[in-house]
Design a protein around this motif. Structure first.
Motif, PDB file in Angstrom:
ATOM      1  N   UNK A  86      -9.606  34.831 -16.653  1.00 46.05           N
ATOM      2  CA  UNK A  86     -11.059  34.867 -16.463  1.00 46.05           C
ATOM      3  C   UNK A  86     -11.538  36.263 -16.816  1.00 46.05           C
ATOM      4  N   UNK A  87     -12.394  36.346 -17.860  1.00 45.29           N
ATOM      5  CA  UNK A  87     -12.842  37.642 -18.366  1.00 45.29           C
ATOM      6  C   UNK A  87     -14.360  37.643 -18.540  1.00 45.29           C
ATOM      7  N   UNK A  88     -14.988  38.822 -18.512  1.00 45.35           N
ATOM      8  CA  UNK A  88     -16.451  38.883 -18.713  1.00 45.35           C
ATOM      9  C   UNK A  88     -16.836  38.446 -20.123  1.00 45.35           C
ATOM     10  N   UNK A  89     -18.023  37.868 -20.243  1.00 48.27           N
ATOM     11  CA  UNK A  89     -18.579  37.546 -21.553  1.00 48.27           C
ATOM     12  C   UNK A  89     -18.112  36.215 -22.107  1.00 48.27           C
ATOM     13  N   UNK A 120     -18.829  34.655 -17.525  1.00 50.02           N
ATOM     14  CA  UNK A 120     -17.413  34.936 -17.738  1.00 50.02           C
ATOM     15  C   UNK A 120     -16.800  33.778 -18.503  1.00 50.02           C
ATOM     16  N   UNK A 121     -15.740  34.061 -19.226  1.00 47.00           N
ATOM     17  CA  UNK A 121     -15.012  33.028 -19.946  1.00 47.00           C
ATOM     18  C   UNK A 121     -13.727  32.699 -19.202  1.00 47.00           C
ATOM     19  N   UNK A 122     -13.529  31.416 -18.940  1.00 49.04           N
ATOM     20  CA  UNK A 122     -12.272  30.942 -18.382  1.00 49.04           C
ATOM     21  C   UNK A 122     -11.460  30.401 -19.552  1.00 49.04           C
ATOM     22  N   UNK A 123     -10.403  31.099 -19.894  1.00 46.29           N
ATOM     23  CA  UNK A 123      -9.632  30.820 -21.113  1.00 46.29           C
ATOM     24  C   UNK A 123      -8.267  30.281 -20.715  1.00 46.29           C
ATOM     25  N   UNK A 124      -7.837  29.200 -21.385  1.00 47.36           N
ATOM     26  CA  UNK A 124      -6.577  28.557 -21.041  1.00 47.36           C
ATOM     27  C   UNK A 124      -5.944  28.002 -22.303  1.00 47.36           C
TER      28      UNK A 124
END
Length: 202
Positions: free
Chosen positions: A150-153, A177-181
């Motif tokens: 989980x990162x900003x933007x 935030x972007x939840x990336x998987x």
């Protein structure tokens, strides 16, 4: 009236599971991490499956895997079958053992990621279906050390499954935030639960 006996002629389920995971990730290494086995075990299970079927399912390339025509034709149906079996098992036994999602949370989003998820879940501790690490390094995700981050933007994150979440300023100084998987984990129970929990930030 006599009942009709039905016998399902199926290839080994371990081989099918290894094929399905490797087909989603296009990687024996990432499939092995998901299944908690070694890459060699995944490779051997798929090789055995290919011998039984009599056709190759992957082209082994120096930098990864490519599905053959047979593999491309087979993967969607096998993935759907495993998804249906998982849903059926969930409906019967909600306490099935699970493997916690390894989630990295950017320290720029919150000073206390463990406390944040605990508050969202109304618990003293973070939910047991997610293991949290305070990190902003996408390399940890790409190397397989994390399942999601989980990162900003808004990104972008080519080749990954990314969802933009709207955050409440009471929890984070950032609006989004972007939840990336990894794409292969985007439908797993642990990711869906974590996404739902984080979605309540908005």
């Amino acid at each position: 009236m006599d009942g009709i006996l039905v016998s399902y002629r199926l290839p080994p389920l371990n081989g099918l599971r290894a094929f399905e995971a490797a087909g989603r990730h296009l990687s024996f290494k990432l499939a092995a991490q998901e299944l908690s086995v070694t890459p060699g075990a995944v490779s051997q299970q798929i090789k055995h499956l290919e011998q039984i079927l009599g056709v190759p399912l992957f082209q082994r390339m120096p930098r990864g895997l490519i599905l053959t025509g047979h593999g491309e034709a087979m993967l969607p149906t096998i993935s759907d079958a495993f998804e249906r079996m998982s849903a059926a098992a969930d409906a019967v036994a909600r306490t099935l053992p699970t493997k916690a999602l390894r989630l990295g949370v950017s320290p720029n989003l919150t000073d206390d990621p463990h406390g944040l998820l605990a508050k969202l879940a109304n618990k003293e501790q973070a939910p047991d279906y997610v293991l949290i690490t305070s990190t902003d390094d996408v390399a940890n995700l790409l190397s397989g050390a994390l399942d999601a981050i989980l990162r900003p933007g808004p990104g972008p994150y080519p080749g990954m499954h990314a969802e933009v979440l709207n955050l409440h300023q009471a929890f984070s100084p950032h609006a989004q935030a972007s939840l990336v998987v990894w794409p292969g984990l985007a439908k797993c129970r642990e990711f869906l639960k974590t996404r739902s929990l984080l979605g309540s930030l908005g």
